[in-house]
Design a protein around this motif. Structure first.
Motif, mmCIF file in Angstrom:
data_model
loop_
_atom_site.group_PDB
_atom_site.id
_atom_site.type_symbol
_atom_site.label_atom_id
_atom_site.label_comp_id
_atom_site.label_asym_id
_atom_site.label_seq_id
_atom_site.Cartn_x
_atom_site.Cartn_y
_atom_site.Cartn_z
ATOM 1 N N VAL A 205 0.767 -1.134 -0.029
ATOM 2 C CA VAL A 205 -0.075 0.084 0.231
ATOM 3 C C VAL A 205 0.736 1.123 0.111
ATOM 4 O O VAL A 205 0.557 2.191 -0.618
ATOM 5 C CB VAL A 205 -1.041 -0.130 1.323
ATOM 6 C CG1 VAL A 205 -1.764 1.290 1.598
ATOM 7 C CG2 VAL A 205 -1.770 -1.242 1.237
ATOM 8 N N LEU A 209 1.379 4.615 -4.429
ATOM 9 C CA LEU A 209 1.183 6.107 -5.045
ATOM 10 C C LEU A 209 2.817 6.256 -5.695
ATOM 11 O O LEU A 209 2.544 7.085 -6.508
ATOM 12 C CB LEU A 209 0.848 6.960 -3.835
ATOM 13 C CG LEU A 209 -0.550 6.745 -3.411
ATOM 14 C CD1 LEU A 209 -0.852 7.678 -2.216
ATOM 15 C CD2 LEU A 209 -1.259 7.609 -4.700
ATOM 16 N N ASN A 213 2.383 7.834 -9.229
ATOM 17 C CA ASN A 213 2.777 9.249 -9.634
ATOM 18 C C ASN A 213 4.054 9.196 -10.563
ATOM 19 O O ASN A 213 4.078 10.157 -11.443
ATOM 20 C CB ASN A 213 3.495 9.908 -8.047
ATOM 21 C CG ASN A 213 2.268 10.228 -7.359
ATOM 22 O OD1 ASN A 213 1.186 10.247 -7.744
ATOM 23 N ND2 ASN A 213 2.570 10.611 -6.125
ATOM 24 N N ARG A 216 2.262 9.094 -13.982
ATOM 25 C CA ARG A 216 1.566 10.378 -14.369
ATOM 26 C C ARG A 216 2.751 11.304 -14.785
ATOM 27 O O ARG A 216 2.548 12.094 -15.838
ATOM 28 C CB ARG A 216 0.923 10.949 -13.218
ATOM 29 C CG ARG A 216 0.305 12.469 -13.554
ATOM 30 C CD ARG A 216 -0.834 12.431 -12.581
ATOM 31 N NE ARG A 216 -0.244 12.651 -11.471
ATOM 32 C CZ ARG A 216 -1.098 12.849 -10.305
ATOM 33 N NH1 ARG A 216 -2.251 12.989 -10.560
ATOM 34 N NH2 ARG A 216 -0.404 13.070 -8.998
ATOM 35 N N ALA A 234 -11.351 4.678 -6.591
ATOM 36 C CA ALA A 234 -10.938 5.979 -5.799
ATOM 37 C C ALA A 234 -9.379 6.267 -6.587
ATOM 38 O O ALA A 234 -9.163 7.332 -6.733
ATOM 39 C CB ALA A 234 -10.727 5.678 -4.213
ATOM 40 N N ARG A 237 -10.149 7.934 -9.662
ATOM 41 C CA ARG A 237 -10.235 9.242 -9.579
ATOM 42 C C ARG A 237 -9.194 10.263 -9.354
ATOM 43 O O ARG A 237 -8.916 11.125 -10.061
ATOM 44 C CB ARG A 237 -11.184 9.400 -8.403
ATOM 45 C CG ARG A 237 -11.558 10.854 -8.273
ATOM 46 C CD ARG A 237 -12.212 11.080 -6.763
ATOM 47 N NE ARG A 237 -12.531 12.684 -6.558
ATOM 48 C CZ ARG A 237 -12.579 13.218 -5.495
ATOM 49 N NH1 ARG A 237 -12.169 12.538 -4.485
ATOM 50 N NH2 ARG A 237 -12.842 14.431 -5.469
ATOM 51 N N TYR A 238 -8.132 9.447 -8.534
ATOM 52 C CA TYR A 238 -6.900 10.322 -8.273
ATOM 53 C C TYR A 238 -6.024 10.274 -9.575
ATOM 54 O O TYR A 238 -5.368 11.448 -9.774
ATOM 55 C CB TYR A 238 -6.154 9.377 -7.162
ATOM 56 C CG TYR A 238 -4.597 9.989 -6.876
ATOM 57 C CD1 TYR A 238 -4.592 11.008 -6.297
ATOM 58 C CD2 TYR A 238 -3.672 9.297 -7.471
ATOM 59 C CE1 TYR A 238 -3.289 11.702 -5.881
ATOM 60 C CE2 TYR A 238 -2.257 9.680 -7.135
ATOM 61 C CZ TYR A 238 -2.180 11.038 -6.314
ATOM 62 O OH TYR A 238 -1.011 11.286 -5.987
ATOM 63 N N SER B 262 -1.891 7.103 1.903
ATOM 64 C CA SER B 262 -1.797 6.290 0.707
ATOM 65 C C SER B 262 -2.925 5.894 0.093
ATOM 66 O O SER B 262 -2.964 5.417 -1.104
ATOM 67 C CB SER B 262 -0.894 4.853 0.969
ATOM 68 O OG SER B 262 0.524 5.415 1.565
ATOM 69 N N PRO B 264 -6.225 7.116 -1.940
ATOM 70 C CA PRO B 264 -6.997 8.089 -2.828
ATOM 71 C C PRO B 264 -8.544 8.354 -2.132
ATOM 72 O O PRO B 264 -9.182 7.029 -1.966
ATOM 73 C CB PRO B 264 -6.713 7.956 -4.106
ATOM 74 C CG PRO B 264 -5.875 6.770 -4.315
ATOM 75 C CD PRO B 264 -5.858 6.053 -2.880
ATOM 76 N N PRO B 269 -12.045 16.974 -1.877
ATOM 77 C CA PRO B 269 -11.085 17.514 -2.892
ATOM 78 C C PRO B 269 -10.270 16.530 -3.272
ATOM 79 O O PRO B 269 -9.810 15.684 -2.597
ATOM 80 C CB PRO B 269 -10.564 18.550 -2.058
ATOM 81 C CG PRO B 269 -10.746 18.449 -0.466
ATOM 82 C CD PRO B 269 -12.061 17.552 -0.522
ATOM 83 N N ARG B 270 -9.961 16.801 -4.320
ATOM 84 C CA ARG B 270 -8.858 15.821 -5.143
ATOM 85 C C ARG B 270 -7.389 16.282 -4.569
ATOM 86 O O ARG B 270 -6.970 17.331 -5.111
ATOM 87 C CB ARG B 270 -8.823 16.036 -6.463
ATOM 88 C CG ARG B 270 -8.709 14.560 -7.154
ATOM 89 C CD ARG B 270 -9.308 14.771 -8.770
ATOM 90 N NE ARG B 270 -8.308 14.075 -9.819
ATOM 91 C CZ ARG B 270 -8.925 13.941 -10.920
ATOM 92 N NH1 ARG B 270 -10.139 14.033 -11.259
ATOM 93 N NH2 ARG B 270 -8.168 13.375 -11.725
ATOM 94 N N ARG B 271 -6.760 15.469 -3.577
ATOM 95 C CA ARG B 271 -5.578 16.011 -3.226
ATOM 96 C C ARG B 271 -4.491 15.427 -3.920
ATOM 97 O O ARG B 271 -4.472 14.206 -4.319
ATOM 98 C CB ARG B 271 -5.402 15.707 -1.593
ATOM 99 C CG ARG B 271 -6.080 16.526 -0.764
ATOM 100 C CD ARG B 271 -6.112 16.171 0.709
ATOM 101 N NE ARG B 271 -6.471 14.537 0.746
ATOM 102 C CZ ARG B 271 -6.189 13.811 1.574
ATOM 103 N NH1 ARG B 271 -5.526 14.429 2.706
ATOM 104 N NH2 ARG B 271 -6.785 12.579 1.678
ATOM 105 N N GLU B 272 -3.206 15.898 -3.830
ATOM 106 C CA GLU B 272 -1.692 15.232 -4.454
ATOM 107 C C GLU B 272 -1.459 14.398 -3.151
ATOM 108 O O GLU B 272 -1.383 14.765 -1.906
ATOM 109 C CB GLU B 272 -0.847 16.283 -4.622
ATOM 110 C CG GLU B 272 0.545 15.887 -5.122
ATOM 111 C CD GLU B 272 0.262 15.052 -6.435
ATOM 112 O OE1 GLU B 272 1.021 14.287 -6.609
ATOM 113 O OE2 GLU B 272 -0.531 15.491 -7.208
ATOM 114 N N LEU B 273 -1.275 13.112 -3.458
ATOM 115 C CA LEU B 273 -0.731 12.036 -2.497
ATOM 116 C C LEU B 273 0.598 11.696 -2.709
ATOM 117 O O LEU B 273 0.998 11.503 -4.016
ATOM 118 C CB LEU B 273 -1.645 11.262 -2.656
ATOM 119 C CG LEU B 273 -3.238 11.368 -2.010
ATOM 120 C CD1 LEU B 273 -4.235 10.271 -2.400
ATOM 121 C CD2 LEU B 273 -3.280 11.649 -0.693
ATOM 122 N N SER B 274 1.088 11.454 -1.856
ATOM 123 C CA SER B 274 2.730 10.996 -1.883
ATOM 124 C C SER B 274 3.084 9.538 -1.991
ATOM 125 O O SER B 274 4.240 9.057 -2.306
ATOM 126 C CB SER B 274 3.640 11.861 -1.479
ATOM 127 O OG SER B 274 3.229 11.975 0.112
#
Lengths: 343, 329
Positions: A205, A209, A213, A216, A234, A237-238, B262, B264, B269-274
């Motif tokens: 998990v 991301l 990332n 992207r 989800a 969406r991200y 971690s 989403p 709101p759509r946030r930037e996640l790292s």
């Protein structure tokens, strides 16, 4: 099946369509001994979607909904039952057989696939150098300086310094690093399209991301178009610009990710979003949302394939397959509920 | 405070023996109260399944429980240590008091036996004096309890869908009305829609039958919704434990915080996640000090020297982190 191929979509989103699927259908025949009737698993039925330059399109669905089959059809790993695949407007469906190997290779150079399991998609007895060198050589991107090309590839996927990874074996790397190597290998062909089949679902998990990332980032720098296949709406969406939802082999809804997830139109998408874990939900409210399970794809229900589970099912749903109804701004749903709105 | 039912104290679990042993679970303390759902979250390799099998003495070799105790509170108020019981006594306790739902129902059911046979086997082995008829009635009752039509009793596992098989596994676990049910990733292989149906069934049953649940999963957002308390494991240790809502709103440990960031969000709101940089440590080469410090964005000097201890703090929370030294006292 999909009589109305959305012309409105190309009007609202201006970027160029790279890869387009039109009415993709795949039936897997089942051989039953002593039976003369030919049955087939109707895994994918009339799926149309478009991948745009510099865009991520997510394909969301439950397991068994046919989303991985769509990816494999687009990668031309399976022959099509019917339908068309167009790369920059040209039909590129490759025929099977000896004479077509070259055409397939040329296609692979432009459309690459990333698989779900980075533990299985790298050969355990070869080093990272071997994997990447081979990909570069096969696709003719070796360049004058192999070492530099290899280092470039690894730098692109943020595995630096490159010489620390080049002579490692896959088992020496973590899952996230292995998936990065798989991405680097796909990039070795300098493709225009990446088909990512659940690229992060096997990863821990905390590192998912990071890989998303990275993808992207690559999309933005290399103007790749990415098909992101996932069961996690989800993350669609991200990560994705557009989201397409599949149910039992058919596309039920599609459009801008934010629209699809915030204002889902199709009852199935609504069910999917309601079912996603949501820690903000006030305790566990006892609402009997979804019941039932996806249908058998050997003898799918007539009409809309979702109607046996649908709380809004009408008579027409049991007999006629719903076409796509436009809901504005490229958002569409294949559901009879929107017949009036679209008319 | 509610009564305690199961207490784990200082549990250590190794894989292998001697100097080559890898410590997969390190000094874990956990308390399960009556009627509560305790979520155990962590990434793969964090030791959450090892902990569950270790505390029930189900760990296959080379797994070895190296130390600690697991106290079970019986109905009559006496306590027993599961790790030091005689095998015969433990056998009576298992399933009747503590039942387990294993990961992957597809592999846990016998493919060549009807589910009726598998359900009735349990009843036959544990309740002496039952008749075949009474066992069959009970099996039907169990199936309807988990929402399967009782005419499916004589089906083979392959005739059921994944969700139904998982329901059968839950029915089997509940067959003897246990007071503790340990669920190891019970819904991981299932789709979100089916997952929600099953968890709803489970929560409903818990309210009716009043058992406690240890719910092991890697999906923290699921736990935040379905469990009462959450313990977060990292590299074999519990790094934070708190009431679900508190943990979700104000995670104290940087790892919990990173884990929550971690996922989403589907709403808002759509946030930037790292995510969290780096990857989980190799248990054979654990970093010095806090196991998380190489990945920690807020690491202090002390973090790579001394191991933080899990300690109680205010508001019934505990955290093992030098950022919250109050908790360590």
């Amino acid at each position: 099946m999909t009589a109305e191929v959305a012309p409105a979509v190309s009007g609202t989103i201006s970027t160029e369509i790279v890869l387009e699927a039109d009415g993709l259908t795949k039936h897997f025949p089942i051989s039953a001994p002593f039976s003369r009737t030919k049955k087939a698993v109707r895994a994918v039925e009339g799926v149309s979607l478009q991948l745009r330059r510099g865009h991520v399109t997510a394909l969301v669905g439950e397991s068994g909904s046919g989303k991985s089959t769509v990816a494999r059809l687009l990668a031309q790993l399976y022959p099509l039952t019917s339908g068309e695949i167009r790369l920059h407007g040209q039909n590129v469906a490759v025929q099977r057989g000896w004479a077509h190997g070259r055409k397939f290779k040329a296609y692979c150079r432009r459309v690459q696939m990333i698989f779900q399991d980075p533990f299985a998609s790298l050969n355990p007895v070869h080093t990272i150098r071997y994997h990447l060198t081979r990909a570069l050589t096969i696709h003719g991107n070796r360049g004058d300086d192999l070492e530099k090309s290899l280092a470039d590839l690894l730098t692109r996927v943020h595995l630096t310094p490159a010489d620390r990874y080049l002579d490692r074996y896959p088992h020496e790397l973590s899952g996230g690093q292995r998936q990065r190597v798989a991405i680097a290998r796909a990039l070795a062909a300098s493709p225009e399209v990446l088909l990512a089949d659940e690229p992060v679902s096997m990863l821990d998990v905390s590192i998912r991301l990071g890989v998303l990332n990275l993808l992207r980032d690559l999309k933005e720098r290399l103007h790749l178009s990415i098909l992101y296949i996932t069961h996690d709406i989800a993350s669609a969406r991200y990560f994705a610009d557009e989201t397409v939802v599949m149910y039992a082999g058919q596309v039920v809804e599609g459009g801008d990710s934010e629209k699809v997830t915030q204002k889902p139109a199709h009852p199935y998408t609504q069910l999917l979003i309601e079912s996603a874990p949501d820690p903000d939900r006030p305790a566990v409210e006892e609402k009997d949302g979804g019941s039932g399970e996806p249908p058998s794809l050997i003898e799918p229900p007539p009409g809309c394939r979702f109607h046996p589970r649908c709380p809004f099912a009408m008579d027409v749903c049991r007999t006629d397959v719903p076409p796509r109804f436009e809901l504005g701004d490229g958002h569409f749903a294949a559901c009879w509920l929107y017949r009036e709105e679209a008319a | 405070m509610k009564d305690r039912i199961l207490e784990v104290r200082g549990l250590d679990v190794d894989y292998g023996l001697g100097p080559d042993a890898v410590r997969a679970v390190r000094d874990v303390d956990l308390t399960l109260h009556r009627g509560e759902v305790l979520g155990l979250a962590g990434e793969s390799g964090s030791g959450k399944s090892t902990l569950a099998y270790g505390m029930t003495r189900l760990l296959p070799p080379p797994g070895v429980v190296a130390g600690g105790e697991v106290i079970y509170h019986l109905d009559d108020g006496t306590t027993v240590d599961l790790l030091r019981m005689r095998d015969a006594d433990l056998r009576r306790l298992r399933w009747a008091e503590i039942a387990i739902v294993f990961q992957g129902a597809i592999n846990s059911l016998n493919p060549v036996q009807r589910i009726s046979a598998q359900l009735m086997d349990v009843l036959k082995a544990h309740s002496a004096g039952s008749t075949p008829q009474s066992r069959q009635d009970r099996a039907r009752e169990l199936l309807s309890l988990v929402g399967i039509a009782s005419d499916r009793l004589h089906s083979y596992p392959h005739q059921l869908s994944g969700g139904m098989r998982q329901r059968v596994m839950i029915a089997m676990a509940l067959a003897l009305e246990p007071r503790v049910v340990i669920m190891d990733e019970p819904t991981t292989a299932l789709d979100v829609v089916v997952q929600r149906q099953i968890l709803r069934t489970l929560v409903g049953l818990r309210e009716r039958l009043g058992f406690s649940v240890v719910f092991i999963t890697h999906d923290l957002s699921l736990l935040a919704e379905f469990s009462d308390r959450i313990a977060i494991m990292y590299a074999g240790q519990v790094v934070e434990e708190a009431v679900s809502a508190d943990l979700y709103r104000t995670p104290l440990h940087p790892y919990s915080d990173g884990l929550l960031r971690s996922f989403p969000a589907l709403k808002g709101p759509r946030r930037e996640l790292s995510g969290i940089p780096g990857s989980p440590p190799d248990l054979r080469m654990m970093p010095s000090g806090c196991a998380f410090h190489p990945r920690c964005p807020r690491a202090l000097d002390v973090c790579d020297e001394q191991v933080p201890v899990l300690g109680q703090s205010r508001d019934n929370r505990s955290v093992a982190c030098w950022l919250h030294p109050v908790a360590v006292s």
